[in-house]
Design an enzyme around this catalytic site. Structure first.
Site, mmCIF file in Angstrom:
data_model
loop_
_atom_site.group_PDB
_atom_site.id
_atom_site.type_symbol
_atom_site.label_atom_id
_atom_site.label_comp_id
_atom_site.label_asym_id
_atom_site.label_seq_id
_atom_site.Cartn_x
_atom_site.Cartn_y
_atom_site.Cartn_z
ATOM 1 N N TYR A 82 0.868 -1.298 0.237
ATOM 2 C CA TYR A 82 -0.003 -0.206 -0.148
ATOM 3 C C TYR A 82 0.814 1.428 0.012
ATOM 4 O O TYR A 82 1.811 1.251 0.508
ATOM 5 C CB TYR A 82 -0.789 0.036 1.463
ATOM 6 C CG TYR A 82 -1.655 1.302 1.407
ATOM 7 C CD1 TYR A 82 -1.395 2.223 2.510
ATOM 8 C CD2 TYR A 82 -2.885 1.342 0.564
ATOM 9 C CE1 TYR A 82 -2.236 3.318 2.478
ATOM 10 C CE2 TYR A 82 -3.695 2.479 0.866
ATOM 11 C CZ TYR A 82 -3.355 3.510 1.799
ATOM 12 O OH TYR A 82 -4.098 4.667 2.061
ATOM 13 N N ASP A 104 9.504 3.239 -1.239
ATOM 14 C CA ASP A 104 8.462 3.933 -0.503
ATOM 15 C C ASP A 104 8.726 3.670 1.090
ATOM 16 O O ASP A 104 8.440 2.519 1.599
ATOM 17 C CB ASP A 104 7.009 3.445 -0.804
ATOM 18 C CG ASP A 104 6.243 3.944 -0.023
ATOM 19 O OD1 ASP A 104 4.830 3.822 -0.110
ATOM 20 O OD2 ASP A 104 6.428 4.682 1.001
ATOM 21 N N LYS A 142 5.028 9.946 7.778
ATOM 22 C CA LYS A 142 4.956 9.447 9.354
ATOM 23 C C LYS A 142 5.972 10.302 10.245
ATOM 24 O O LYS A 142 6.119 11.203 10.418
ATOM 25 C CB LYS A 142 4.906 7.940 9.260
ATOM 26 C CG LYS A 142 3.729 7.242 8.444
ATOM 27 C CD LYS A 142 3.849 5.916 8.652
ATOM 28 C CE LYS A 142 2.745 5.250 7.686
ATOM 29 N NZ LYS A 142 1.548 5.345 8.237
#
Ligand code: KE4
Length: 426
Positions: free
Chosen positions: A144, A239, A267
């Site tokens: 994801y 990623d 994050k």
């Protein structure tokens, strides 16, 4: 355990927000469906609106590596806020946070701040397409990368949790340019490059998969992706929105010593405020407007408030000793889970890379989406509820990662292992 206020609030929330939440995985749909409403966080703890306290292993899905409301992060935000929250103009704080990130990840020669991981991956893929003048992108089943149209194809995280292999609303023409290979399977990557020669702009990969649960790369996998993309003139995008500052102080690219062309972050770099970033090789990043022709913009990108939080958070995890402590704590936790499961005769697969980990209720060794999707979700749901009753807040899905922070002391890890032992026993 009394959660009456959460129940009442959830009823009201469902009349306002789709599913009563502002991000799908928070709805607890995979584990029983009654989310806990949070009053405040402090260190390793969450406190809900009914006064229950939990040891938190979600940590806002990764960002809070220094725990909730760390005094230094809060003070940095307070000081910044006194000078205004957003200037819509350059400020020295952007340079300070960028420099700090580049110290941790020297492969990033130039970067751009955005406001979420989704913006980071969406922009990095547009850049790969602009740089190579090719249209197709390659991702991995179960990974994801945020909710940009082109990435909602056989995605992980909430998409997998809710069993939505693809999302409606993504035009077939867009999905057609997204190729999907199997994680840890270089043959499936080679086959797609053979089928679409000179058409693949880039590969985007979670170098350690976190959104199908934590699944480490097998030896040679990442090296293979690097070799294939170099040979084919495609851009390799790591990623590291989740793995950055989680699997190693320098991210997966340092842990596995692979130099991606572009890296996406999010994050942890925001210290709990919304920040994303994409960056990497200068010759590629120079294509980004206003220096180059590839357009990408953002009202609040690089705002001084979020930059200050990120600067404070990264300054707290600079030292090597901090990482030795984090590794030790995470290892102690998963060793405790493993021995509790063995003792109770419950088959689990326990994975961990650095400070992120997953307990799969399965007898199949996790390698890719096909081997993790067979995990016993019902059993995971029961485990989750038992742990919640025992004051431990885990990610409410079998297909998510757990995280620890610098505030997860030995004593809290021991308490967690005791809760796991009790949950397995019953
Ligand atoms: P955001 O747009 O949610 O900031 O980042 C998207 C993203 C990109 N890349 C990776 C590797 C990610 O893990 C994420 C977001 N992770 C999920 C948790 N699995 C966020 C939690 C949620 O969706 O509510």
């Amino acid at each position: 355990m009394n959660i009456n206020k959460s129940i009442t609030l959830f009823q009201e929330a469902q009349t306002i927000f789709p599913g009563g939440v502002n991000s799908p995985v928070r709805a607890f749909r995979a584990v029983g469906g009654q989310p806990i409403f949070i009053e405040r966080g402090e260190g390793a703890y969450l406190f809900d609106v009914d006064g229950n306290r939990y040891i938190d292993y979600v940590l806002s899905w990764g960002p809070l590596i220094t725990g909730h409301a760390h005094p230094k992060v809060i003070e940095a935000i307070r000081q910044a806020a006194l000078k205004g929250t957003s200037y819509g103009a350059p400020s020295p704080l952007e340079i300070d946070l960028a420099r700090s990130i580049m110290d941790f990840m020297p492969n990033i020669e130039m970067l751009r701040f955005v406001n979420s991981g989704t913006e980071a991956t969406m922009s990095a893929l547009r850049l790969a397409r602009a740089y190579t003048k090719r249209d197709k992108i390659l991702k991995f089943d179960g990974c994801y990368h945020g909710h940009a149209d082109m990435l909602l194809v056989q995605a992980g995280s909430g998409v997998a949790t809710l069993g939505l292999p693809d999302s409606p609303g993504v035009p077939a023409t867009v999905a057609a340019d997204t190729l999907v290979a199997n994680f840890n399977d270089l043959d499936s990557v080679e086959a797609l490059f053979k089928k679409y020669p000179d058409q693949i702009a880039g590969i985007i990969v979670e170098p350690v998969a976190g959104n199908m649960g934590v699944v480490p790369p097998q030896p040679g996998f990442l090296e293979g992706l690097r070799a294939i993309t170099s040979r084919e003139g495609s851009v390799l995008i790591f990623d590291e929105v989740m793995t950055g500052f989680r699997v190693h102080r320098g991210g997966a690219q340092t842990r596995y010593n692979i130099k991606p062309d572009l890296t996406t972050l999010g994050k942890v770099i925001g210290g709990g405020l919304p920040v994303g970033a994409y960056g990497g090789r200068k010759e590629i990043m120079q294509m980004v407007a206003p220096l180059g022709p590839m357009y990408q913009a953002g009202t609040l990108s690089g705002n001084p408030l979020a930059m200050s939080a990120g600067i404070a958070a990264l300054s707290l995890i600079k030292g090597e000793e901090c990482w030795e402590k984090l590794e030790k704590a995470a290892d102690k936790l998963v060793s405790g889970i493993l021995s509790a499961a063995k003792h109770a005769g419950i088959p689990i697969q326990q994975t961990r890379v650095g400070t992120m980990f997953t307990t799969f209720f399965s007898e199949t060794k996790p390698k890719d989406w096909n081997t993790v999707k067979v995990a016993d979700k019902i059993r995971f749901g029961r485990f989750f509820q038992k742990m919640l009753e025992n004051g431990v807040y885990l990610a409410p899905s079998q297909f998510e990662a757990g995280f620890i922070s610098t505030m997860h002391t030995d004593d809290l890890i021991d308490k967690t292992i005791a809760a796991v032992t009790e949950a397995f026993r019953t």
